[in-house]
Design a protein around this motif. Structure first.
Motif, PDB file in Angstrom:
ATOM      1  N   VAL A  58      19.701  -4.237  52.805  1.00 28.23           N
ATOM      2  CA  VAL A  58      19.169  -5.440  52.183  1.00 28.23           C
ATOM      3  C   VAL A  58      20.204  -6.093  51.248  1.00 28.23           C
ATOM      4  CG1 VAL A  58      17.328  -6.349  50.708  1.00 28.23           C
ATOM      5  CG2 VAL A  58      16.801  -4.691  52.458  1.00 28.23           C
ATOM      6  N   TRP A  59      21.140  -5.288  50.719  1.00 28.89           N
ATOM      7  CA  TRP A  59      22.181  -5.885  49.868  1.00 28.89           C
ATOM      8  C   TRP A  59      22.979  -6.928  50.643  1.00 28.89           C
ATOM      9  CZ3 TRP A  59      22.685  -5.332  44.672  1.00 28.89           C
ATOM     10  CH2 TRP A  59      21.924  -4.315  44.081  1.00 28.89           C
ATOM     11  N   PHE A  60      23.197  -6.684  51.925  1.00 28.86           N
ATOM     12  CA  PHE A  60      23.883  -7.671  52.762  1.00 28.86           C
ATOM     13  C   PHE A  60      23.013  -8.920  52.944  1.00 28.86           C
ATOM     14  CE2 PHE A  60      23.999  -8.658  57.532  1.00 28.86           C
ATOM     15  CZ  PHE A  60      24.819  -9.770  57.380  1.00 28.86           C
ATOM     16  N   ILE A  61      21.728  -8.704  53.218  1.00 23.93           N
ATOM     17  CA  ILE A  61      20.836  -9.848  53.428  1.00 23.93           C
ATOM     18  C   ILE A  61      20.787 -10.701  52.164  1.00 23.93           C
ATOM     19  CG2 ILE A  61      18.428 -10.472  53.864  1.00 23.93           C
ATOM     20  CD1 ILE A  61      18.282  -7.933  55.606  1.00 23.93           C
ATOM     21  N   VAL A  62      20.711 -10.044  51.016  1.00 26.72           N
ATOM     22  CA  VAL A  62      20.654 -10.797  49.763  1.00 26.72           C
ATOM     23  C   VAL A  62      22.000 -11.463  49.469  1.00 26.72           C
ATOM     24  CG1 VAL A  62      20.313 -10.601  47.273  1.00 26.72           C
ATOM     25  CG2 VAL A  62      18.785  -9.425  48.828  1.00 26.72           C
ATOM     26  N   GLY A  64      24.093 -12.582  51.641  1.00 21.83           N
ATOM     27  CA  GLY A  64      24.150 -13.753  52.521  1.00 21.83           C
ATOM     28  C   GLY A  64      23.268 -14.874  52.006  1.00 21.83           C
ATOM     29  N   ALA A  65      22.029 -14.541  51.645  1.00 23.52           N
ATOM     30  CA  ALA A  65      21.098 -15.573  51.187  1.00 23.52           C
ATOM     31  C   ALA A  65      21.537 -16.159  49.851  1.00 23.52           C
ATOM     32  CB  ALA A  65      19.685 -14.995  51.078  1.00 23.52           C
ATOM     33  N   ALA A  66      22.104 -15.331  48.980  1.00 24.78           N
ATOM     34  CA  ALA A  66      22.568 -15.832  47.686  1.00 24.78           C
ATOM     35  C   ALA A  66      23.744 -16.784  47.885  1.00 24.78           C
ATOM     36  CB  ALA A  66      22.970 -14.670  46.780  1.00 24.78           C
ATOM     37  N   PHE A  68      24.097 -18.683  50.497  1.00 21.55           N
ATOM     38  CA  PHE A  68      23.423 -19.896  50.983  1.00 21.55           C
ATOM     39  C   PHE A  68      22.909 -20.709  49.788  1.00 21.55           C
ATOM     40  CE2 PHE A  68      20.143 -21.210  54.506  1.00 21.55           C
ATOM     41  CZ  PHE A  68      20.512 -22.535  54.350  1.00 21.55           C
ATOM     42  N   ALA A  69      22.269 -20.031  48.839  1.00 21.83           N
ATOM     43  CA  ALA A  69      21.648 -20.745  47.725  1.00 21.83           C
ATOM     44  C   ALA A  69      22.686 -21.259  46.722  1.00 21.83           C
ATOM     45  CB  ALA A  69      20.657 -19.824  47.006  1.00 21.83           C
ATOM     46  N   PRO A  72      26.300 -23.368  49.299  1.00 25.14           N
ATOM     47  CA  PRO A  72      25.912 -23.711  50.670  1.00 25.14           C
ATOM     48  C   PRO A  72      27.098 -24.037  51.577  1.00 25.14           C
ATOM     49  CG  PRO A  72      24.704 -25.059  49.077  1.00 25.14           C
ATOM     50  CD  PRO A  72      25.640 -24.213  48.295  1.00 25.14           C
ATOM     51  N   TYR A  75      28.635 -20.776  52.693  1.00 24.06           N
ATOM     52  CA  TYR A  75      27.758 -20.143  53.687  1.00 24.06           C
ATOM     53  C   TYR A  75      27.882 -20.840  55.039  1.00 24.06           C
ATOM     54  CZ  TYR A  75      23.280 -19.173  56.040  1.00 24.06           C
ATOM     55  OH  TYR A  75      22.306 -18.852  56.960  1.00 24.06           O
ATOM     56  N   ALA A  76      27.807 -22.183  55.033  1.00 23.20           N
ATOM     57  CA  ALA A  76      27.810 -22.930  56.289  1.00 23.20           C
ATOM     58  C   ALA A  76      29.140 -22.764  57.019  1.00 23.20           C
ATOM     59  CB  ALA A  76      27.524 -24.410  56.014  1.00 23.20           C
ATOM     60  N   MET A 297      18.454 -19.828  39.861  1.00 20.00           N
ATOM     61  CA  MET A 297      18.884 -18.613  40.550  1.00 20.00           C
ATOM     62  C   MET A 297      19.435 -17.580  39.568  1.00 20.00           C
ATOM     63  SD  MET A 297      18.189 -18.885  43.699  1.00 20.00           S
ATOM     64  CE  MET A 297      19.145 -17.462  44.174  1.00 20.00           C
TER      65      MET A 297
ATOM     66  N   GLU B  73      17.860 -15.280  59.234  1.00 17.19           N
ATOM     67  CA  GLU B  73      18.544 -15.792  58.045  1.00 17.19           C
ATOM     68  C   GLU B  73      19.923 -16.341  58.385  1.00 17.19           C
ATOM     69  OE1 GLU B  73      18.694 -13.214  54.593  1.00 17.19           O
ATOM     70  OE2 GLU B  73      20.633 -14.057  54.093  1.00 17.19           O
ATOM     71  N   PHE B  74      20.624 -15.673  59.309  1.00 19.08           N
ATOM     72  CA  PHE B  74      22.017 -16.045  59.505  1.00 19.08           C
ATOM     73  C   PHE B  74      22.239 -17.100  60.563  1.00 19.08           C
ATOM     74  CE2 PHE B  74      22.056 -12.161  57.116  1.00 19.08           C
ATOM     75  CZ  PHE B  74      22.849 -12.583  56.072  1.00 19.08           C
ATOM     76  N   GLY B  92      18.150 -22.622  50.342  1.00 14.47           N
ATOM     77  CA  GLY B  92      18.750 -21.301  50.140  1.00 14.47           C
ATOM     78  C   GLY B  92      18.032 -20.503  49.063  1.00 14.47           C
ATOM     79  N   ALA B  96      16.976 -16.573  49.130  1.00 11.75           N
ATOM     80  CA  ALA B  96      17.612 -15.564  48.277  1.00 11.75           C
ATOM     81  C   ALA B  96      16.565 -14.837  47.441  1.00 11.75           C
ATOM     82  CB  ALA B  96      18.643 -16.231  47.377  1.00 11.75           C
TER      83      ALA B  96
END
Lengths: 335, 472
Positions: A58-62, A64-66, A68-69, A72, A75-76, A297, B73-74, B92, B96
């Motif tokens: 989940v650290w990877f998922i977070v 990645g999402a962080a 993005f937030a 951006p 991330y893009a 955030m 997500e990705f 995002g 997050a």
């Protein structure tokens, strides 16, 4: 401190935690065919990470999402630019995650050996690709004025990036071997220590070379310290492992990973994805979200990250006991 | 096919597939938690056996939900980088926060629940599965808030310099009117999914009179949950219809294949038309019902596709603002039909179980087992309806889908991606279904298997040598 800088640090922290934690469970996955000589031993190996690998991921998922937030643009550009390596990571993680849960669900040797292969490849591919991806992030990739990646897959597979991949693979194997020596008893423990000795040599060679090139090409004065600290961590881990001080060896490999990742992020700052062309470089400033989003955030991260660390730490405490072959319950026929 | 089409196919395939597992995870985690609570309160072994049995099916399903969620997500960054750039400031953040608040809770406490049977005090262990369930609800809230923003963007402005959306009010995003109806609608559907699944599997065993002491209470609980939840689905769906008519009139018009504005509007039960849906060949209609569904009054006006198209052209410039009407029309019917069928089956099922009875006719059980497919069909149709009904927009009225795709990714890379993911998902679906059937048919563990072996007391020497209660 500026919020963009704060978020650069938070994201560096999330990735560092990810590599520290999933680093050892990738290592355990890669060592499964080496250390598990029969099915019971393989189950011991898998069960050392059974309760925690998912939380580690989940650290990877977070992270990645962080990204993005908070950034951006980063991330893009990163995820569309590193398209095929990321696809490989996603496919590997899917197969790996299912493998842990489904491996023991049928009493069939061929079924289990297929899932064992899935665990091995599902750990090796991401371990390698993350090194490739992070090396490219430090080195920079061709970006046009719109921050679009305009290179090819070949640009991502430079010798430097491949050495980065080799570094993460050897480092994670070492980290995993030390973790296994710490978490198991009996024959597996002795063999894990031997493997750790060999892996330490490989990790020092690959990682030392990679960090030295990184330092000479992209480093700054402060990264001499972190890179040297990473090397010292590796050597200390190897020494502690030889003496059977498994806890200290794990601290050493952990420190090596943390300091190696810190070296990469410190070399990068204030860029987040430099461009090898004259155009398109991304920095913490031009890739960031608005101040309002970053502020919200920051509050969320400041409140919840410590809570997550507390309950995840507690999980490791609950499952702190060593596991040996005698602990594995005998399988009952299902129907 | 251009990259927009390929990226849309990948999004559709991966999202519908992911959503086969998500509602079952949400619903079943609550039901397992309820059964474990019942065991702790009554001490009845049948409840413990039920907890272990449904827990195992829950875990087989959960694994697939997790691994397919990562792709969700990705792929925003991979396939939809221009979308990600445009909305990152707003979209995002919920993603997050979902990770930080919900995924960590779910994955960590699930690990504790799976492996902690003999390691944690009983109440703490029960707390773990409840936390997993709360995690799934939180996760759903933030993801649906992000989706609701795409359906009805609020709390933002467009920055003139960069041309991007900038967040101005995060609270508005979290309390979006669209979200306040979408969340209860989706959650009640998820509870109905868990309930119908449990009811179907229980019916299969009860038809064979196997483990009645485990499956009769399971069936009763499952049917009660399904009945209440599917009535909730209908009520929230009705509320959602009114919000949707106001915010996305085109979606409502397409849902009814209503080309000309009507007042009062009749509800179409069934219609056969030309392939593009522009001309009706045969239809069966109920007067005034659509007016009520869309506006809450029996003589409200409902705008037709042609009028909405003209109005949107005036507002957003020349272009085609019509979604694929037949797809929208039929998915709407499938969604509503599946929901109503679930309400009927569960209420009828409860009637057959009244006063401790077990029906003898095999047909009762056959219907129960067949109904297991209903929630999956309804959930999928619901998402296809709501996402395709928003086209050509990715963010309604603000950003078109055609402007959202990654400009730098080649069609061949995307084809490799969609082909490999679809192939892997296909293989995994076969494996997962096989395991589900195997473990569903195997039935619950016996009484001896669930009760712990006699211990010499805590802290004794044998404790450290005892084998684990659960190991992979």
């Amino acid at each position: 401190m500026e919020l963009t800088t704060a978020w650069f640090i938070i994201i560096a922290f999330l990735w560092t935690s990810y590599f520290f934690l999933e680093g050892f469970d990738f290592g355990v996955g890669m060592l499964l065919p080496v250390l598990g000589r029969d099915d019971v031993e393989r189950r011991v190996v898998i069960n050392t990470i059974g309760p925690v690998w998912d939380g580690n991921e989940v650290w990877f998922i977070v992270a990645g999402a962080a990204t993005f937030a908070a950034f951006p643009e980063w991330y893009a550009t990163l995820f569309s630019g590193f398209y095929l390596p990321l696809l490989a990571i996603l496919l590997a993680l899917i197969i790996r995650g299912v493998a842990f849960e489904y491996r023991g669900k049928r009493d069939d040797a061929r079924w289990r050996s297929r899932w064992d292969k899935a665990i091995f490849w599902g750990s090796l591919v991401p371990a390698f690709m993350w090194g490739v991806a992070f090396a490219n992030m430090v080195r920079g990739v061709p970006l046009d004025a719109d921050h679009e990646f305009v290179g090819s897959l070949g640009d991502l597979l430079s010798p430097y990036a491949l050495l980065g991949g080799l570094t993460t693979v050897t480092l994670f194997i070492l980290h995993g071997a030390v973790f296994l020596a710490l978490k198991t008893s009996g024959g597996i423990r002795a063999r894990a220590r031997r493997i750790a000795g060999l892996a330490a040599v490989a990790a020092v060679a690959a990682g030392g070379g990679f960090l030295l090139i990184t330092q000479l090409q992209y480093g700054r004065p402060v990264t001499w310290l972190t890179a040297a600290g990473a090397a010292a961590g590796l050597l200390a881990a190897a020494a502690a492992n030889r003496r059977g001080r498994e806890g200290w060896a794990f601290v050493g490999t952990g420190a090596a990973i943390v300091l190696a990742v810190a070296t990469l992020f410190l070399s990068l700052f204030p860029d987040v994805l430099p461009s090898t062309l004259a155009t398109g470089g991304l920095t913490t400033e031009n890739a960031a979200s608005s101040g309002y989003t970053l502020k919200i955030m920051t509050w969320v991260a400041a409140v919840f990250t410590p809570i997550v660390m507390i309950y995840q730490g507690w999980t490791y405490w609950v499952f702190r006991k060593r596991i040996g072959t005698s602990h594995i319950p005998v399988k009952k026929p299902v129907a | 096919m251009d990259t927009v089409d390929i990226a849309r196919w990948q999004f559709g395939i991966t999202t519908v597939y992911h959503f086969l597992f998500v509602p079952l995870t949400i619903g079943l985690s609550a039901l397992v938690a309820v059964l474990q609570t019942a065991w702790l309160r009554t001490g009845r072994t049948a409840y413990l056996r039920a907890t272990k049995f449904w827990g195992k099916l829950f875990l087989i399903n959960f694994a697939m939900g997790i691994v397919t969620g990562i792709v969700q997500e990705f792929q925003f960054g991979m396939n939809w980088s221009d979308y990600s750039r445009f909305v990152g400031d707003i979209f995002g953040a919920p993603l997050a926060i979902e990770g930080l608040l919900a995924f960590f809770v779910e994955s960590t406490f699930l690990g504790l629940w799976i492996f902690g049977w003999d390691r944690l005090p009983k109440r703490l262990h029960l707390g773990c599965i409840w936390l997993v369930h709360i995690g799934t609800l939180l996760s759903a809230y933030f993801i649906l808030a992000a989706n609701s923003w795409m359906q009805h963007p609020v709390g933002y402005r467009i920055d003139h310099g960069s041309g991007r959306a900038v967040l101005t009010d995060f609270w508005a995003v979290l309390t979006n009117s669209t979200q306040l109806v979408a969340f209860p609608h989706t959650m009640t559907a998820a509870f109905a999914t868990g309930g119908m699944f449990m009811a179907g599997v229980s019916a299969w065993h009860l038809a064979r009179r196997r483990n009645v002491e485990v499956f009769r209470p399971s069936l009763k609980l499952a049917l009660a949950v399904t009945a209440i939840a599917s009535i909730g689905v209908a009520i929230t769906g009705d509320l959602q219809g009114k919000v949707m008519t106001e915010q996305q009139p085109m979606k409502m018009a397409a849902a009814e294949a209503l080309y000309e504005t009507e007042r009062p509007a009749s509800f179409s039960i069934f219609t056969v038309g030309t392939l593009n849906g522009e001309e009706e060949v045969f239809g069966l209609k109920v007067p005034r019902v659509l007016s009520f569904l869309a506006t809450g009054t029996l003589d409200g006006e409902v705008k037709g596709i042609n009028d909405v198209q003209a109005a949107e052209q005036e507002r957003y410039g020349a272009g085609d603002y019509r979604p694929m009407t037949p797809v929208i029309y039929w998915n709407f019917r499938v969604m509503v039909g599946a929901g109503l069928a679930m309400a009927l089956v569960s209420l009828a099922g409860l009637w057959t179980l009244r006063r401790g009875r077990l029906p003898s006719s095999p047909w009762v059980y056959r219907i129960g087992v067949l109904s297991l497919t209903l929630p999956f069909i309804g959930n999928s149709a619901g998402w296809i309806f709501t996402e395709m009904g928003r086209q050509p927009w990715s963010v309604f009225g603000v950003l078109k889908t055609s402007s959202s795709v990654s400009p730098g990714v080649s069609a061949s890379s995307m084809l490799i991606s969609v082909a490999s993911l679809t192939a892997l998902y296909g293989v995994l679906l076969v494996i997962e279904t096989g395991l589900m059937l195997k473990y569903a048919k195997a039935g619950p563990p016996s009484e001896d298997e669930v009760l712990p072996p006699p211990s010499d007391g805590p802290g004794s020497d044998s404790d450290s040598e005892r084998s684990l209660a659960f190991a992979y």
